[in-house]
Design a protein around this motif. Sequence first.
Motif, PDB file in Angstrom:
ATOM      1  N   ARG A  50      46.121  45.946  45.679  1.00  0.00           N
ATOM      2  CA  ARG A  50      44.940  46.765  45.399  1.00  0.00           C
ATOM      3  C   ARG A  50      45.177  47.660  44.181  1.00  0.00           C
ATOM      4  NH1 ARG A  50      39.857  47.562  44.455  1.00  0.00           N
ATOM      5  NH2 ARG A  50      39.077  49.616  45.060  1.00  0.00           N
ATOM      6  N   ILE A  52      47.140  46.956  41.670  1.00  0.00           N
ATOM      7  CA  ILE A  52      47.076  46.053  40.521  1.00  0.00           C
ATOM      8  C   ILE A  52      45.625  45.764  40.159  1.00  0.00           C
ATOM      9  CG2 ILE A  52      47.568  43.687  39.768  1.00  0.00           C
ATOM     10  CD1 ILE A  52      50.170  43.889  41.451  1.00  0.00           C
ATOM     11  N   GLU A  53      44.824  45.508  41.170  1.00  0.00           N
ATOM     12  CA  GLU A  53      43.402  45.227  40.928  1.00  0.00           C
ATOM     13  C   GLU A  53      42.714  46.407  40.244  1.00  0.00           C
ATOM     14  OE1 GLU A  53      39.465  43.722  43.445  1.00  0.00           O
ATOM     15  OE2 GLU A  53      41.274  44.367  44.499  1.00  0.00           O
ATOM     16  N   ARG A  54      43.018  47.603  40.696  1.00  0.00           N
ATOM     17  CA  ARG A  54      42.388  48.789  40.124  1.00  0.00           C
ATOM     18  C   ARG A  54      42.814  49.024  38.685  1.00  0.00           C
ATOM     19  NH1 ARG A  54      43.570  53.678  44.012  1.00  0.00           N
ATOM     20  NH2 ARG A  54      42.457  54.774  42.335  1.00  0.00           N
ATOM     21  N   SER A  56      44.027  46.751  36.515  1.00  0.00           N
ATOM     22  CA  SER A  56      44.026  45.558  35.656  1.00  0.00           C
ATOM     23  C   SER A  56      43.048  45.638  34.483  1.00  0.00           C
ATOM     24  CB  SER A  56      43.730  44.312  36.489  1.00  0.00           C
ATOM     25  OG  SER A  56      42.447  44.391  37.094  1.00  0.00           O
ATOM     26  N   GLY A  57      42.071  46.522  34.572  1.00  0.00           N
ATOM     27  CA  GLY A  57      41.089  46.611  33.500  1.00  0.00           C
ATOM     28  C   GLY A  57      41.425  47.608  32.404  1.00  0.00           C
ATOM     29  N   ILE A  78      48.582  37.511  41.809  1.00  0.00           N
ATOM     30  CA  ILE A  78      47.797  36.833  40.769  1.00  0.00           C
ATOM     31  C   ILE A  78      46.307  37.031  41.026  1.00  0.00           C
ATOM     32  CG2 ILE A  78      47.207  34.587  39.783  1.00  0.00           C
ATOM     33  CD1 ILE A  78      50.162  33.779  40.382  1.00  0.00           C
ATOM     34  N   ASN A  79      45.892  36.891  42.271  1.00  0.00           N
ATOM     35  CA  ASN A  79      44.476  37.083  42.613  1.00  0.00           C
ATOM     36  C   ASN A  79      44.020  38.504  42.323  1.00  0.00           C
ATOM     37  OD1 ASN A  79      44.215  34.437  43.468  1.00  0.00           O
ATOM     38  ND2 ASN A  79      44.586  34.912  45.624  1.00  0.00           N
ATOM     39  N   ALA A  80      44.958  39.449  42.407  1.00  0.00           N
ATOM     40  CA  ALA A  80      44.624  40.853  42.140  1.00  0.00           C
ATOM     41  C   ALA A  80      44.550  41.157  40.648  1.00  0.00           C
ATOM     42  CB  ALA A  80      45.647  41.769  42.800  1.00  0.00           C
ATOM     43  N   GLY A  81      45.087  40.264  39.826  1.00  0.00           N
ATOM     44  CA  GLY A  81      45.021  40.487  38.384  1.00  0.00           C
ATOM     45  C   GLY A  81      46.353  40.547  37.679  1.00  0.00           C
ATOM     46  N   ALA A  82      47.451  40.294  38.393  1.00  0.00           N
ATOM     47  CA  ALA A  82      48.759  40.297  37.737  1.00  0.00           C
ATOM     48  C   ALA A  82      48.846  39.148  36.742  1.00  0.00           C
ATOM     49  CB  ALA A  82      49.874  40.164  38.771  1.00  0.00           C
ATOM     50  N   ARG A  83      49.337  39.453  35.545  1.00  0.00           N
ATOM     51  CA  ARG A  83      49.421  38.450  34.486  1.00  0.00           C
ATOM     52  C   ARG A  83      50.821  37.882  34.330  1.00  0.00           C
ATOM     53  NH1 ARG A  83      46.792  41.400  29.485  1.00  0.00           N
ATOM     54  NH2 ARG A  83      46.883  39.301  28.566  1.00  0.00           N
TER      55      ARG A  83
END
Length: 208
Positions: A50, A52-54, A56-57, A78-83
């Motif tokens: 969560r 990471i998701e927050r 990621s932008g 990865i689904n949360a936005g980890a690159r």
Amino acid sequence: MDLLAELTARRALCIIRAPAIPDPVGLAGTLVDAGLPIVEFALTTPDAPRLIERASGVDGLVLGAGTVMSAADARDAINAGARFLLTPGLRPEVAAEAVRQRVPVVLGAMTPTEVAAAVDLGATAVKVFPAARLGPAYFGDLHGPYPNVPLVATGGVTTDNAAEFLAGGALAVTAGSGVVGPALAAESRFDEVAERARGFVAAVGGAR
């Protein structure tokens, strides 16, 4: 995202491991502004996907997940936005998932045998730990048999010795609790984080 290109340009990434990160966006933005935009949120932090998701932008942020132990961890990150992903040791399931999803993975290793195994598993780079105990010269030793393997020095790297590891053969070094201490992250003490991050960036820049 070309992780090797990012590491080559920056020569450093920041590991964040804390009991809580109430403002991941503010913390990530602070590090980007300080010149340390490659950031790993360790999955040992509660609710890390969560976070990471927050974060990621955040503009300019290259955000990854660390202490990834399983294929499920890899998918969640990865689904949360980890690159990109990092592991503390050799984790074949994580490597396989990263390769399947075409996400860069940095596998942890210490010995020459483990470095070779990491390469065979598809590692984008190899995280050598504990760097401070092994010493900067160890990276030059590893480049004897593995001249083209990108090595990342982790564990005990500070503003005082970061340049030595880069000069010794590390592609990049990690900034850990010396830059983002657990209390600094948990208490959102971003002024202190920024000051420490700028110092680490200056130390790394002096090694180029």
